[in-house]
Scaffold this active site. Structure first.
Site, PDB file in Angstrom:
ATOM      1  N   GLY A  70       0.608  -1.246  -0.100  1.00  0.00           N
ATOM      2  CA  GLY A  70      -0.468   0.147   0.017  1.00  0.00           C
ATOM      3  C   GLY A  70       0.770   1.111  -0.352  1.00  0.00           C
ATOM      4  N   SER A  71       2.128   1.225   0.605  1.00  0.00           N
ATOM      5  CA  SER A  71       3.239   2.774   0.821  1.00  0.00           C
ATOM      6  C   SER A  71       3.627   2.871  -0.455  1.00  0.00           C
ATOM      7  CB  SER A  71       3.944   2.561   1.964  1.00  0.00           C
ATOM      8  OG  SER A  71       3.175   2.695   3.394  1.00  0.00           O
ATOM      9  N   ASN A 151      -7.426   3.836   9.090  1.00  0.00           N
ATOM     10  CA  ASN A 151      -6.772   2.543   9.155  1.00  0.00           C
ATOM     11  C   ASN A 151      -7.317   2.701  11.146  1.00  0.00           C
ATOM     12  OD1 ASN A 151      -5.260   5.329   9.114  1.00  0.00           O
ATOM     13  ND2 ASN A 151      -3.209   3.725  10.150  1.00  0.00           N
ATOM     14  N   GLN A 179      -7.534  -0.356   4.175  1.00  0.00           N
ATOM     15  CA  GLN A 179      -8.668  -0.967   4.759  1.00  0.00           C
ATOM     16  C   GLN A 179      -9.709  -1.439   4.706  1.00  0.00           C
ATOM     17  OE1 GLN A 179      -7.639  -1.234   7.939  1.00  0.00           O
ATOM     18  NE2 GLN A 179      -5.180  -0.390   7.911  1.00  0.00           N
ATOM     19  N   SER A 199      -2.922  -3.754  -0.313  1.00  0.00           N
ATOM     20  CA  SER A 199      -2.389  -3.984  -0.226  1.00  0.00           C
ATOM     21  C   SER A 199      -3.128  -5.174   0.055  1.00  0.00           C
ATOM     22  CB  SER A 199      -2.390  -3.697   1.527  1.00  0.00           C
ATOM     23  OG  SER A 199      -1.463  -4.121   2.405  1.00  0.00           O
ATOM     24  N   HIS A 201      -1.976  -7.860   2.479  1.00  0.00           N
ATOM     25  CA  HIS A 201      -1.891  -8.445   3.778  1.00  0.00           C
ATOM     26  C   HIS A 201      -2.931  -7.734   4.819  1.00  0.00           C
ATOM     27  CE1 HIS A 201      -0.056  -5.386   6.636  1.00  0.00           C
ATOM     28  NE2 HIS A 201       0.433  -4.478   5.051  1.00  0.00           N
ATOM     29  N   THR A 237      11.759  -7.924 -11.375  1.00  0.00           N
ATOM     30  CA  THR A 237      10.307  -8.830 -11.109  1.00  0.00           C
ATOM     31  C   THR A 237       9.532  -9.145 -10.038  1.00  0.00           C
ATOM     32  OG1 THR A 237      12.674 -10.143 -12.082  1.00  0.00           O
ATOM     33  CG2 THR A 237      11.441 -11.564 -11.612  1.00  0.00           C
ATOM     34  N   CYS A 323       3.614   6.859  22.922  1.00  0.00           N
ATOM     35  CA  CYS A 323       4.865   5.442  23.267  1.00  0.00           C
ATOM     36  C   CYS A 323       5.192   4.709  22.082  1.00  0.00           C
ATOM     37  CB  CYS A 323       4.518   5.134  24.949  1.00  0.00           C
ATOM     38  SG  CYS A 323       5.050   6.460  26.470  1.00  0.00           S
TER      39      CYS A 323
END
Lengths: 394, 154
Positions: A70-71, A151, A179, A199, A201, A237, A323
């Site tokens: 996706g990126s 997302n 998403q 994407s 995954h 490839t 964090c």
């Protein structure tokens, strides 16, 4: 019990996807660019995969470019539209404050190159208003890029309306649908989408593979130069096993959208109802949402410690706390909703899929209040809230 | 990001956690906006910190560093507690990820803030310069700079 509830981060591959990729490792392993039979077998399955993906989006196969995910697809779409615009002296881009970093950081890069970026507000609901898009479009607008569904909070954006506006105004419209694909019905032609990123995954396909749909007639700018693969627009490839599995996973997901949505949204609703008794908590984003995502903020606690304790209870979830992001600022999405920093630090994203069970959701429902109570008990912020020294925000 | 075994142990089983009704000194440092606040309570007898408790709002390392800091000052003379450095806390915890080092600074400041409060309440004279002024902006401004500088590099 170990519960995977972080499906917006990534998903477990489906058996269909795993089975689909296996023959392309040791049986049909040629390079699709090779002229010999080994290569041509591979070229044929690559074409089939491209047709499958195209068909599921309502596109033509030559409008699909496989990428590393996706990126890369987001980068390629935005850079390409920016370059096309610049040729006509158009250097203004419209997006939103809640986009993925693949979009926002690409826009930052373009800003440094002299492009002007307008990031639309989303309000407490977490949704871009189509009329705001219309109002923001200028004669020099090169691109509108708005994500299909968020997302972190799952809010679905008014893509069809934005597509219609962009078509009318002659502006390229890209959507980061990472998403959404495999979870929502999408038709790029009916929705006037010029470019779309996906994407594998995120819908039970393999990691490291995605695709960009780019409407015929729009010229892409290469991000990766190489040997002329993907109609000369993306060198390297092709990852045939991953591409074949991506297509198989997408087909399986798209064929089961309604079935999975009914099941998963029932699980999500059970979760939200089960946690509703926790005081000073809020479910982030409202209106139409992805079936699997539920995002909460719990006042007086911090998200990373919440995640670590849930993990100890076997629950894998995610948080928009600073964090967990490695920076000091909490999630830009939660801040865009207007939540104060200290509340955004206490966020929890549970993202479910059809592999999750009622028992798993009940385990989350049992664990979260326990952990929230404990963390509040040791929190000086919660103490100050309870003693009225700090005003409650939620 | 991976925490050491010691950090996870102090996070999951924090020592001296809780409040203290009859504390001789209470120190609170940090900022909710930045995601961490530590509140430390000390009980002092004959210049010895005989008991210590803490409450923390923050991430795993914020809780772990507060816990470790309380362990390191309990039963110690105030003079020794004042010398507790964030570095010593980090070392005792087997290290912290770079992005989390500011938590250890907070732990050191929390100890000092509690001692300062004890001094103030008992009219004990001290050198103001050895304590932070209770305004965390300085430390956090530094953290912000650092975080942003780092982001630029990536």
């Amino acid at each position: 019990m170990r519960v995977y509830a972080d499906n917006a981060a990534t998903t477990r591959m489906s058996e269909t996807a795993i089975a689909a990729m296996l023959p392309y490792m040791d049986k049909i392993y040629g390079n699709p660019s090779s002229l010999h039979s080994f290569g041509q077998e591979a070229a044929e399955v690559l074409q089939q995969a491209r047709e499958t993906v195209a068909g599921l989006l309502g596109a033509e196969s030559r409008e699909i470019y496989f990428t590393s995910g996706g990126s890369e697809a987001d980068n390629m779409a935005i850079i390409s539209a920016a370059r096309l615009g610049a040729k006509k002296g158009k250097k203004h881009i419209i997006s939103s404050r809640i986009e993925h970093h693949a979009v926002l950081h690409t826009l930052d890069k373009l800003k440094k190159e002299g492009y002007e970026i307008t990031l639309l507000e989303v309000g407490r609901e977490g949704r871009v208003k189509a009329e705001d898009v219309a109002a923001a479009i200028r004669p020099d607008t090169a691109l509108v890029t708005i994500m299909y569904a968020n997302n972190e909070i799952g809010t679905i954006q008014p893509i069809k309306e934005i597509g219609a506006i962009c078509k009318e105004k002659g502006v390229i419209f890209h959507t980061d649908a990472v998403q959404a694909v495999g979870h929502l019905d999408i038709n790029v032609k009916e929705q006037n989408i010029d470019m779309l990123s996906l994407s594998a995954h995120k819908f039970h396909g393999p990691k490291g593979v995605g695709a960009l749909y780019c409407r015929r007639g729009l010229i892409l700018t290469n991000i990766i130069e190489g040997g002329g693969q993907e109609r000369g627009k993306r060198g390297g490839t092709e990852n045939i096993p991953a591409i074949v599995a991506a297509a198989a996973a997408m087909k399986e997901a798209c064929e089961n959208i309604e079935k999975h949505a009914i099941y998963v949204s029932a699980l999500r609703d059970r979760l939200i109802k089960g946690l509703a008794h926790i005081p000073h908590a809020v479910v982030n984003g409202s209106g139409e949402k992805l079936p699997g995502i539920a995002n909460f903020c719990f006042e007086g606690i911090e998200g990373e410690s919440l995640l670590l304790l849930l993990n100890k209870d076997g629950i894998a979830a995610s948080s928009g706390s600073a964090c967990t992001s490695g920076s000091l600022d909490p999630s830009h999405v939660l801040l865009a909703l207007g939540l104060p920093h200290e509340v955004a630090h206490g966020s929890l994203r549970i993202s479910l899929c059809h592999y999750n069970t009622i028992e798993e959701v009940d385990h989350i429902i049992a664990s979260v209040p326990k952990v929230v109570d404990y963390l509040r008990d040791i929190s000086p912020v919660w103490e100050a809230l309870m003693e009225g020294e700090r005003p409650h925000v939620i | 990001m991976l925490y050491s075994k010691e950090v996870m142990d102090h996070f999951e089983n924090p020592r001296n956690i809780g409040k203290m009704a009859d504390a001789d000194g209470i120190g609170e440092v940090g900022n909710a906006k930045c995601g961490d606040i530590m509140k430390m309570y000390i009980k002092v007898e004959n210049d010895i910190i005989v008991d210590v408790k803490f409450n923390t709002f923050g991430c795993g390392s914020a809780i772990a560093t507060s816990s470790m800091a309380t362990e390191m000052i309990k039963g110690k003379p105030i003079s020794e507690a004042l010398e507790l450095s964030n570095k010593a806390v980090v070392e005792a915890l087997g290290g912290l990820p770079p992005a989390k080092l500011h938590c250890s600074v907070l732990a050191e400041e929390a100890v000092k803030a509690a001692i300062k409060d004890y001094y103030d309440k008992n009219g004990i004279a001290y050198d103001a310069e050895q304590f932070c002024d209770g305004n965390c902006a300085a430390c956090h401004a530094h953290d912000h700079e650092h975080a942003h500088g780092h982001a630029e590099e990536e």
